[in-house]
Design an enzyme around this catalytic site. Structure first.
Site, mmCIF file in Angstrom:
data_model
loop_
_atom_site.group_PDB
_atom_site.id
_atom_site.type_symbol
_atom_site.label_atom_id
_atom_site.label_comp_id
_atom_site.label_asym_id
_atom_site.label_seq_id
_atom_site.Cartn_x
_atom_site.Cartn_y
_atom_site.Cartn_z
ATOM 1 N N ASP A 155 0.832 -1.200 0.000
ATOM 2 C CA ASP A 155 0.000 0.000 0.000
ATOM 3 C C ASP A 155 0.871 1.256 0.000
ATOM 4 O OD1 ASP A 155 -2.322 1.774 0.589
ATOM 5 O OD2 ASP A 155 -3.317 -0.105 1.054
ATOM 6 N N HIS A 226 -3.882 6.121 2.890
ATOM 7 C CA HIS A 226 -4.564 4.891 2.480
ATOM 8 C C HIS A 226 -4.014 3.647 3.191
ATOM 9 C CE1 HIS A 226 -5.757 1.740 -0.474
ATOM 10 N NE2 HIS A 226 -6.776 2.534 -0.712
ATOM 11 N N SER A 547 -11.330 -0.760 -1.361
ATOM 12 C CA SER A 547 -10.059 -0.715 -0.630
ATOM 13 C C SER A 547 -10.263 -0.923 0.861
ATOM 14 C CB SER A 547 -9.391 0.652 -0.794
ATOM 15 O OG SER A 547 -8.633 0.701 -1.957
#
Ligand SMILES: *[C@@H]1O[C@H](CO)[C@@H](O)[C@H](O)[C@H]1NC(C)=O
Ligand SMILES: *[C@@H]1O[C@H](CO)[C@@H](O)[C@H](O)[C@H]1NC(C)=O
Ligand SMILES: *[C@@H]1O[C@H](CO)[C@@H](O)[C@H](O)[C@H]1NC(C)=O
Ligand SMILES: *[C@@H]1O[C@H](CO)[C@@H](O)[C@H](O)[C@H]1NC(C)=O
Ligand SMILES: *[C@@H]1O[C@H](CO)[C@@H](O)[C@H](O)[C@H]1NC(C)=O
Ligand SMILES: *[C@@H]1O[C@H](CO)[C@@H](O)[C@H](O)[C@H]1NC(C)=O
Ligand SMILES: *[C@@H]1O[C@H](CO)[C@@H](O)[C@H](O)[C@H]1NC(C)=O
Ligand SMILES: *[C@@H]1O[C@H](CO)[C@@H](O)[C@H](O)[C@H]1NC(C)=O
Ligand SMILES: *[C@@H]1O[C@H](CO)[C@@H](O)[C@H](O)[C@H]1NC(C)=O
Length: 775
Positions: A155, A226, A547
């Site tokens: 990520d 994220h 996600s």
């Protein structure tokens, strides 16, 4: 090839900008970065390792091309050309090659295939409760909260100081762990602990495309947010008093709070490339992770070119479970990525929580709507006016210092949202029929979203009074729990069938993805509010996307792995799929927000909504091993080179090609392409189940009817005496050559009534063409 980071959120427009920047820079370079797959069995014995073989191959082609061409750029040769030499994920390397060098590589011994390196656009407090996880019984207690299972997350990096990565009460790091905590800019190795046990970063691919790039954060530290969010969702420790500016207040926890986290940063603010993603997966396999969580994917490419599909085959062979996000390109059919047969593909849905604000009218009447504005209306009371559709520019003197009311008749909420943002209104009320509103709620000005019923109350109040007299106040920071119905499949969640392998039904299941609260790096303006000249930051943020759904499933996989260490990745997937819920919290079929709240089909939600406690005791398992997947690749008529690019080994056997893989779901194409002399088409599926219960058990088949088709199963009853016993059955679907409906579906359930176990598989029959993607 389009990549996307499955996330449906305004704040990431910044991220998308940086991607297009890297695309323009990319055009300048003539030599390009290539990922080259090699056949290791062709390596001459004189080489001590595949790394030295790859280097030698590159040295020799550099020599060849500089002597055979009259290039004046001879200085550009050799060692720096090799960017990565991979060990696990693929047999091969990444290198910078000119067109003529690429041709030479193609004719060197052991060459299999190559692709240009491409950019990768990157696609809580309550969601664990919604999944039924509690400390008294079920998966958390049986699996000891995922104790010692290692989840590798590829990520944007991690914010190690976040409370979610505190290691209170965690035991010693498992001795099998071979990972590292790499030093880097603002990141020293003492930042890792017994929770965050690995941190590595991969940017050689990115730098090969932009040699002069200055990275804003040259380390595993997350400056996008994220990765901090996804990894804390999967395995975050307990954090008391978590909230997003007072919304969703509670104790935050990951799905597997005692699992370990290893972060592999391969996605950068400056761009993201396949070569770096491959290097990250390669390293995670080497380090010894048990689960890989991939909240990113590649759109519209065949399996043998999909870097994630290729790299995860190696993971599968090593018994590593991989979950990947379905993408955020819904609600259209065939918008799904990561439809890879050996990963678990996750769709996204809502949970039973809403964030609210209240509009109090001058006459004392209040209406409640959806809101996530971090601050307050200032001043607390203001004139309220009805403006209309708010699609085009609004007159300044109509909106100045007022609460404006906009009516969304034409489904143009985005335009209206931006119109008011650039006006001088104090706040806005949007009256809308839309129910997929997660991306409008995190506003930078006071916004309340009302349904038409509540909207009418407001409109009636304004109409009765002169504009100058109508007044209202707004109050924010509300949270409502146990809202119904939930879950519902979110409209952005990508729908099946899979582009690359349509004969395997995808997605596999759905998990919480909308407005998920999880950790966030300090001081990121994407979770901040300006009050006067002070900026307040939140350590938690609410994001929506597949996600966010993917790491929930990675966490559940960690729990199942801890409870059943002997289960294969496909057994874990099977357990989650066959025990998932297809009813919502009103006991009606789960709805699809992207399809007018009609019942969600398996193309939207797969088998159903993940149910971790039930997945502990699935009764029967549909197991699939690496050879079964190879048989599928053979059945798809892939070439020897294409198959070897995925399997890495030249010694695979195609003696049993088959398109009928032992999957816990069924998809049959009645697309008019099976025109025999008869007017009927028959599709048959063979499945073999493994009994994983205790003692003896009998399972009885139950089929829901599917209109226009005859569906039968033989035998209708299966009895098992002991654990690990296998039994096979056939499912037969008979129907007309062309189906009237585009998609019909039903379920096959094997029911063990004494133990109350239901092993449910969706059956989809579709008139969509099966001839997309690869065949
Ligand atoms: C790492 O950073 C911490 C906190 O900034 C500091 O206390 C420690 O001395 C550093 N360790 C090393 C090895 O640099
Ligand atoms: C990178 O910097 C070097 C030295 O300053 C320069 O010669 C070269 O043109 C730059 N390359 C790119 C792609 O900007
Ligand atoms: C990033 O850090 C590594 C290791 O500290 C260093 O070798 C590399 O040159 C740095 N790269 C950039 C672009 O700053
Ligand atoms: C708004 O301003 C425009 C131009 O200044 C003027 O023509 C118009 O009458 C004003 N409208 C109202 C409602 O005050
Ligand atoms: C909501 O939908 C109904 C039916 O489609 C329509 O008549 C109405 O105008 C819509 N209302 C709003 C506020 O969009
Ligand atoms: C809705 O769209 C139609 C066609 O684009 C347009 O003519 C109409 O003015 C719009 N309605 C509103 C209320 O803006
Ligand atoms: C693969 O090739 C065989 C033999 O040509 C053919 O019968 C079969 O339909 C092909 N399968 C697919 C999936 O294209
Ligand atoms: C289903 O089976 C019945 C009885 O065998 C037959 O009459 C009917 O035509 C079949 N229907 C379809 C759609 O195949
Ligand atoms: C039938 O097969 C042909 C050739 O394989 C293909 O071009 C066509 O799209 C298919 N039709 C349907 C409805 O799947």
């Amino acid at each position: 090839m389009a990549y996307s980071f499955p996330m449906a959120n305004h704040i990431f427009s910044v991220w998308l900008l940086s991607i297009s920047l890297s695309k323009t820079l990319l055009v300048l370079a003539d030599p390009h970065t290539y990922i080259v797959h090699m056949d290791l069995s062709a390596m001459p014995l004189s080489f001590s390792s595949h790394h030295s073989w790859f280097s030698a191959t590159l040295d020799s082609i550099a020599a060849t091309t500089t002597t055979t061409t009259t290039s004046t750029l001879s200085s550009s040769s050799s060692p720096s050309k090799l960017i990565y030499s991979y060990t696990n994920a693929i047999n091969g390397f990444t290198a910078i090659l000119s067109p003529s060098e690429l041709e030479t590589v193609k004719s060197s011994p052991g060459y299999l295939s190559s692709v240009k390196d491409t950019t990768v656009q990157l696609d809580t407090t309550h969601s664990t409760q919604f999944l039924g996880l509690n400390s008294n019984s079920g998966a958390w207690s049986v699996a000891d909260y995922g104790k010692d299972v290692i989840i590798g997350v590829v990520d944007t990096g991690i914010w190690p100081e976040s409370g979610s990565f505190n290691d209170d009460g965690m035991g010693a790091i498992p001795s099998r762990w071979k990972g590292e905590c790499e030093e880097g800019f603002q990141f020293n190795s003492s930042l890792c602990n017994k929770k965050l046990i690995g941190a590595r970063y991969f940017n050689k691919g990115l730098l090969s495309h932009h040699p002069n790039l200055t990275l804003s954060m040259n380390s595993t530290r997350d400056t996008i947010g994220h990765g901090t969010h996804t990894s804390s969702t999967a395995a975050g420790s307990y954090v008391k008093g978590a909230s997003y500016f007072g919304y969703g207040t509670g104790t935050a926890t990951g799905v597997a709070p005692r699992a370990r986290v290893a972060m592999y940063k391969a996605v950068w603010e400056e761009g993201a490339f396949v070569s770096d993603i491959l290097a990250a997966i390669d390293q995670s396999i080497m380090d010894g992770v048990d689960v890989i969580s991939l909240s990113l994917g590649a759109d519209d490419i065949p399996l043998y070119q999909d870097p994630i599909a290729i790299a995860t085959f190696a993971a599968l062979e090593k018994g590593i479970f991989v979950s990947a996000s379905a993408g955020n390109n819904g609600p259209y059919l065939r918008s799904l990525h990561n439809g890879t047969p050996w990963v678990l593909t996750v769709a996204a849905s809502t949970i039973d929580r809403e964030f609210t604000g209240i509009l109090k009218l001058g006459n004392g009447v209040s209406v409640t709507g959806l809101a996530l504005y971090p601050g307050n209306l200032n001043p607390s009371q203001a004139p309220i006016v009805y403006v209309g559709a708010c699609e085009n520019e609004v007159e300044a003197n109509k909106t100045d210092r007022k609460i404006v009311v906009c009516l969304d008749k034409n489904d143009t909420l985005s335009e209206q949202f931006y119109t008011i943002q650039s006006s001088n209104a104090l706040g806005a009320i949007f009256i809308t029929n839309k129910t997929d509103l997660e991306s409008f709620m995190q506003s930078t000005y006071p916004v309340l979203l009302l349904n038409p019923q509540s909207g009418k109350i407001v409109m009636d109040y304004i109409k009765k009074l002169e504009h100058s007299e109508a007044k209202a106040s707004m109050k924010f920071h509300g949270t409502r729990l146990q809202t119904k119905p939930a879950p519902r499949v979110s409209s952005y969640s990508s729908r099946g069938p899979s582009y690359s392998v349509p004969i395997v039904l995808k997605p596999d299941l759905t998990a919480p993805g909308s407005l998920i609260l999880a950790s966030w790096p300090d001081s990121l303006s994407s979770a901040s509010i300006k009050t006067g000249n002070e900026e307040l930051f939140s350590k938690f943020n609410l994001l929506s996307g597949t996600s966010m759904a993917c790491p929930h499933v990675s966490g559940v996989a960690a729990l199942l792995k801890a409870a059943h260490p002997e289960w294969s990745p496909s057994a874990i997937r099977s357990a989650m799929m066959t025990t998932s819920e297809n009813l919502d919290n009103t006991f009606k079929p789960i709805q699809d927000i992207g399809d007018d709240n009609k019942p969600a089909t398996p193309f939207a939600m797969g088998s159903g909504h993940v149910a971790p406690n039930k997945a502990l005791n699935p009764g029967l398992i549909y197991d699939v091993n690496a050879q079964d997947y190879i048989n599928l690749l053979c059945g798809l008529n892939y070439t020897q080179n294409q198959i070897q690019t995925i399997t890495r080994s030249s010694t695979f056997s195609c003696s049993n090609p088959s398109l009928d893989i032992n999957y816990p779901s069924f998809i049959a194409y009645f697309d008019g392409n099976d025109t025999k002399s008869t007017a009927k088409v028959v599709k048959e599926f063979k499945r073999t189940v493994t009994y994983v219960g205790v003692g003896s058990s009998t399972f009885i088949a139950k089929l829901t009817s599917i209109s226009g088709l005859n569906v039968t199963v033989t035998p209708k009853k299966m009895s098992f005496e002991s654990k690990n016993e296998k039994k096979s059955y056939m499912l037969r679907i008979e129907g007309p050559t062309t189906l009237q409906d585009q998609v019909v579906y039903g379920f096959l359930s094997w029911i063990e009534s004494t133990r109350k176990i239901v092993v449910r598989s969706p059956i989809v029959v579709t008139s969509l063409a099966s001839t997309v993607g690869t065949f």
